[in-house]
Design a protein around this motif. Structure first.
Motif, PDB file in Angstrom:
ATOM      1  N   PRO A 104       6.840  -3.803  -0.720  1.00 27.72           N
ATOM      2  CA  PRO A 104       7.074  -5.261  -0.682  1.00 27.72           C
ATOM      3  C   PRO A 104       8.061  -5.691   0.402  1.00 27.72           C
ATOM      4  CG  PRO A 104       7.107  -4.451  -2.936  1.00 27.72           C
ATOM      5  CD  PRO A 104       7.059  -3.241  -2.063  1.00 27.72           C
ATOM      6  N   HIS A 105       9.072  -4.854   0.662  1.00 28.15           N
ATOM      7  CA  HIS A 105      10.101  -5.237   1.631  1.00 28.15           C
ATOM      8  C   HIS A 105       9.649  -5.078   3.073  1.00 28.15           C
ATOM      9  CE1 HIS A 105      12.879  -5.759  -1.659  1.00 28.15           C
ATOM     10  NE2 HIS A 105      12.657  -4.520  -2.087  1.00 28.15           N
ATOM     11  N   ASP A 106       8.471  -4.497   3.261  1.00 28.02           N
ATOM     12  CA  ASP A 106       7.906  -4.403   4.610  1.00 28.02           C
ATOM     13  C   ASP A 106       7.092  -5.639   4.969  1.00 28.02           C
ATOM     14  OD1 ASP A 106       8.820  -1.704   5.161  1.00 28.02           O
ATOM     15  OD2 ASP A 106       7.337  -1.044   3.678  1.00 28.02           O
ATOM     16  N   LEU A 107       6.904  -6.523   4.000  1.00 29.39           N
ATOM     17  CA  LEU A 107       6.098  -7.730   4.190  1.00 29.39           C
ATOM     18  C   LEU A 107       6.986  -8.968   4.130  1.00 29.39           C
ATOM     19  CD1 LEU A 107       3.164  -6.715   1.809  1.00 29.39           C
ATOM     20  CD2 LEU A 107       3.390  -6.244   4.250  1.00 29.39           C
ATOM     21  N   LYS A 108       6.390 -10.121   4.433  1.00 24.06           N
ATOM     22  CA  LYS A 108       7.139 -11.379   4.448  1.00 24.06           C
ATOM     23  C   LYS A 108       7.122 -12.044   3.055  1.00 24.06           C
ATOM     24  CE  LYS A 108       7.826 -11.031   8.899  1.00 24.06           C
ATOM     25  NZ  LYS A 108       9.158 -10.682   9.434  1.00 24.06           N
ATOM     26  N   ILE A 109       7.377 -11.232   2.021  1.00 24.24           N
ATOM     27  CA  ILE A 109       7.360 -11.764   0.659  1.00 24.24           C
ATOM     28  C   ILE A 109       8.660 -12.488   0.334  1.00 24.24           C
ATOM     29  CG2 ILE A 109       7.262 -11.125  -1.782  1.00 24.24           C
ATOM     30  CD1 ILE A 109       5.344  -8.878  -1.013  1.00 24.24           C
ATOM     31  N   THR A 110       9.786 -11.917   0.722  1.00 25.45           N
ATOM     32  CA  THR A 110      11.078 -12.579   0.490  1.00 25.45           C
ATOM     33  C   THR A 110      11.105 -13.951   1.154  1.00 25.45           C
ATOM     34  OG1 THR A 110      12.229 -10.449   0.368  1.00 25.45           O
ATOM     35  CG2 THR A 110      13.575 -12.398   0.817  1.00 25.45           C
ATOM     36  N   GLN A 111      10.548 -14.035   2.361  1.00 26.74           N
ATOM     37  CA  GLN A 111      10.505 -15.310   3.076  1.00 26.74           C
ATOM     38  C   GLN A 111       9.625 -16.322   2.333  1.00 26.74           C
ATOM     39  OE1 GLN A 111      10.278 -12.294   4.271  1.00 26.74           O
ATOM     40  NE2 GLN A 111      11.269 -12.061   6.262  1.00 26.74           N
ATOM     41  N   LEU A 112       8.540 -15.843   1.716  1.00 28.61           N
ATOM     42  CA  LEU A 112       7.672 -16.730   0.943  1.00 28.61           C
ATOM     43  C   LEU A 112       8.412 -17.268  -0.276  1.00 28.61           C
ATOM     44  CD1 LEU A 112       4.902 -17.989   0.285  1.00 28.61           C
ATOM     45  CD2 LEU A 112       4.289 -15.835  -0.832  1.00 28.61           C
ATOM     46  N   VAL A 113       9.125 -16.417  -0.964  1.00 33.58           N
ATOM     47  CA  VAL A 113       9.903 -16.842  -2.138  1.00 33.58           C
ATOM     48  C   VAL A 113      10.924 -17.906  -1.735  1.00 33.58           C
ATOM     49  CG1 VAL A 113      11.553 -16.078  -3.902  1.00 33.58           C
ATOM     50  CG2 VAL A 113       9.567 -14.653  -3.345  1.00 33.58           C
ATOM     51  N   LYS A 114      11.542 -17.727  -0.574  1.00 28.75           N
ATOM     52  CA  LYS A 114      12.514 -18.711  -0.089  1.00 28.75           C
ATOM     53  C   LYS A 114      11.836 -20.042   0.239  1.00 28.75           C
ATOM     54  CE  LYS A 114      15.868 -15.412   1.780  1.00 28.75           C
ATOM     55  NZ  LYS A 114      16.522 -14.866   3.015  1.00 28.75           N
TER      56      LYS A 114
ATOM     57  N   ALA B 274      -5.227 -15.683  -0.499  1.00 29.07           N
ATOM     58  CA  ALA B 274      -6.474 -15.344   0.194  1.00 29.07           C
ATOM     59  C   ALA B 274      -6.372 -13.945   0.764  1.00 29.07           C
ATOM     60  CB  ALA B 274      -6.772 -16.364   1.289  1.00 29.07           C
ATOM     61  N   LEU B 275      -5.991 -12.997  -0.094  1.00 27.91           N
ATOM     62  CA  LEU B 275      -5.897 -11.606   0.314  1.00 27.91           C
ATOM     63  C   LEU B 275      -7.223 -10.915   0.050  1.00 27.91           C
ATOM     64  CD1 LEU B 275      -2.932 -12.550   0.139  1.00 27.91           C
ATOM     65  CD2 LEU B 275      -2.348 -10.252  -0.648  1.00 27.91           C
ATOM     66  N   SER B 276      -7.441  -9.796   0.708  1.00 27.95           N
ATOM     67  CA  SER B 276      -8.700  -9.080   0.563  1.00 27.95           C
ATOM     68  C   SER B 276      -8.897  -8.617  -0.879  1.00 27.95           C
ATOM     69  CB  SER B 276      -8.751  -7.874   1.505  1.00 27.95           C
ATOM     70  OG  SER B 276      -7.670  -6.996   1.258  1.00 27.95           O
ATOM     71  N   ALA B 277     -10.155  -8.588  -1.303  1.00 23.45           N
ATOM     72  CA  ALA B 277     -10.495  -8.203  -2.677  1.00 23.45           C
ATOM     73  C   ALA B 277     -10.496  -6.687  -2.799  1.00 23.45           C
ATOM     74  CB  ALA B 277     -11.855  -8.785  -3.057  1.00 23.45           C
ATOM     75  N   SER B 278      -9.300  -6.112  -2.833  1.00 27.17           N
ATOM     76  CA  SER B 278      -9.148  -4.662  -2.927  1.00 27.17           C
ATOM     77  C   SER B 278      -7.993  -4.374  -3.875  1.00 27.17           C
ATOM     78  CB  SER B 278      -8.848  -4.068  -1.541  1.00 27.17           C
ATOM     79  OG  SER B 278      -7.618  -4.555  -1.057  1.00 27.17           O
ATOM     80  N   MET B 279      -7.810  -3.106  -4.217  1.00 27.77           N
ATOM     81  CA  MET B 279      -6.707  -2.733  -5.098  1.00 27.77           C
ATOM     82  C   MET B 279      -5.367  -3.121  -4.487  1.00 27.77           C
ATOM     83  SD  MET B 279      -5.732   1.013  -6.685  1.00 27.77           S
ATOM     84  CE  MET B 279      -7.330   1.106  -7.496  1.00 27.77           C
ATOM     85  N   GLU B 280      -5.232  -2.904  -3.161  1.00 33.53           N
ATOM     86  CA  GLU B 280      -3.978  -3.258  -2.482  1.00 33.53           C
ATOM     87  C   GLU B 280      -3.763  -4.763  -2.479  1.00 33.53           C
ATOM     88  OE1 GLU B 280      -5.359   0.673  -1.147  1.00 33.53           O
ATOM     89  OE2 GLU B 280      -6.319  -1.287  -1.234  1.00 33.53           O
ATOM     90  N   GLY B 281      -4.857  -5.515  -2.265  1.00 33.78           N
ATOM     91  CA  GLY B 281      -4.749  -6.966  -2.287  1.00 33.78           C
ATOM     92  C   GLY B 281      -4.352  -7.482  -3.656  1.00 33.78           C
TER      93      GLY B 281
ATOM     94  N   SER C 270       0.848  -1.194   0.000  1.00 36.71           N
ATOM     95  CA  SER C 270       0.000   0.000   0.000  1.00 36.71           C
ATOM     96  C   SER C 270       0.885   1.246   0.000  1.00 36.71           C
ATOM     97  CB  SER C 270      -0.931   0.014   1.217  1.00 36.71           C
ATOM     98  OG  SER C 270      -1.731   1.177   1.236  1.00 36.71           O
ATOM     99  N   PRO C 271       1.275   1.713  -1.179  1.00 41.37           N
ATOM    100  CA  PRO C 271       2.151   2.898  -1.250  1.00 41.37           C
ATOM    101  C   PRO C 271       1.585   4.107  -0.508  1.00 41.37           C
ATOM    102  CG  PRO C 271       1.976   1.841  -3.396  1.00 41.37           C
ATOM    103  CD  PRO C 271       0.970   1.173  -2.504  1.00 41.37           C
ATOM    104  N   MET C 272       0.259   4.256  -0.511  1.00 37.94           N
ATOM    105  CA  MET C 272      -0.362   5.397   0.182  1.00 37.94           C
ATOM    106  C   MET C 272      -0.085   5.364   1.681  1.00 37.94           C
ATOM    107  SD  MET C 272      -1.893   7.365  -2.016  1.00 37.94           S
ATOM    108  CE  MET C 272      -3.088   8.265  -1.048  1.00 37.94           C
ATOM    109  N   ASP C 273       0.084   4.154   2.220  1.00 28.24           N
ATOM    110  CA  ASP C 273       0.372   3.991   3.642  1.00 28.24           C
ATOM    111  C   ASP C 273       1.860   3.769   3.907  1.00 28.24           C
ATOM    112  OD1 ASP C 273      -2.362   4.181   4.384  1.00 28.24           O
ATOM    113  OD2 ASP C 273      -2.662   2.098   3.771  1.00 28.24           O
ATOM    114  N   GLY C 274       2.662   3.886   2.858  1.00 28.01           N
ATOM    115  CA  GLY C 274       4.101   3.700   3.014  1.00 28.01           C
ATOM    116  C   GLY C 274       4.522   2.256   3.199  1.00 28.01           C
ATOM    117  N   ILE C 275       3.689   1.311   2.750  1.00 25.21           N
ATOM    118  CA  ILE C 275       4.006  -0.107   2.892  1.00 25.21           C
ATOM    119  C   ILE C 275       4.416  -0.666   1.537  1.00 25.21           C
ATOM    120  CG2 ILE C 275       3.160  -2.386   3.562  1.00 25.21           C
ATOM    121  CD1 ILE C 275       1.095  -0.955   5.327  1.00 25.21           C
TER     122      ILE C 275
END
Length: 205
Positions: free
Chosen positions: A120-130, A143-150, A113-118
């Motif tokens: 990809p590196h603020d999330l556990k995405i790198t860990q998921l890729v690993k 199973a993310l929320s059905a929104s633009m951010e999701g 969520s760029p508007m909130d300053g969040i």
């Protein structure tokens, strides 16, 4: 609001910082605690303190746990080839309540969520890729929320993993647009998990 006690005022001020708790509701809760035996308040305070100081996040999926590896990840009865990707630990609880999913989870800790300053590196995405790179996972269910951010988060992870050859699907849109997973009823959420669709079909590539 005028208070006859600074101690009462402080307690109400702290209670009213909780989500959905206004000052009047906070006052009712604090007054309720004052009417109860002192031991009940002590038990509440002790439970909150222990939760805050001792709770952990699972080293595998980042779900909340009392130990390093949560009960779900440690279970021999779960399908380790399927991982459900969620935003928040509350989503794990919601999906578990459906009794429709027997795989594992990966908690991102939010959504891009760029508007909130969040980012990809603020999330556990790198860990998921690993986790995917280890080779045991055959399918990711988003199973993310059905929104633009999701959808943005789905797309970002899809781009990171599309060369991995694993199957990627998303829960069916029985969940309304902009609805949060944790607030969906169990039947709708369960059906959305069971009737998941290929992720690329839901993305505007």
């Amino acid at each position: 609001m005028e208070f006859s006690s600074k101690l009462l005022e402080r307690a109400v001020a702290e209670m009213s910082q909780l989500p959905g708790i206004g000052q009047r509701t906070a006052l009712r809760l604090v007054m309720h605690l004052l009417r109860q035996p002192e031991s009940q308040t002590e038990h509440l305070a002790s439970a909150l303190h222990q939760m805050r100081s001792k709770i952990k996040h699972c080293k595998e999926c980042y779900n909340i746990s009392d130990v390093e590896l949560c009960e779900i990840c440690a279970s021999h009865h779960r399908n380790r080839k399927i991982v459900c990707v969620v935003e928040d630990v509350r989503d794990v609880m919601a999906i578990e309540n459906t009794s429709q999913f027997r795989g594992l989870y990966h908690v991102l800790g939010g959504k891009i969520s760029p508007m909130d300053g969040i980012g990809p590196h603020d999330l556990k995405i790198t860990q998921l890729v690993k986790r995917v790179a280890q080779g045991e996972i055959e399918e990711l269910i988003f199973a993310l929320s059905a929104s633009m951010e999701g959808d943005t988060t789905n797309f970002y992870i899809y781009k990171q993993l599309k060369e991995s050859k694993i199957q990627m699907s998303t829960i069916a849109r029985g969940i309304g647009v902009n609805d949060e997973i944790e607030f969906a009823d169990e039947i709708t959420l369960g059906r959305s998990i069971m009737n998941r669709i290929p992720l690329e079909n839901s993305l505007k590539l």
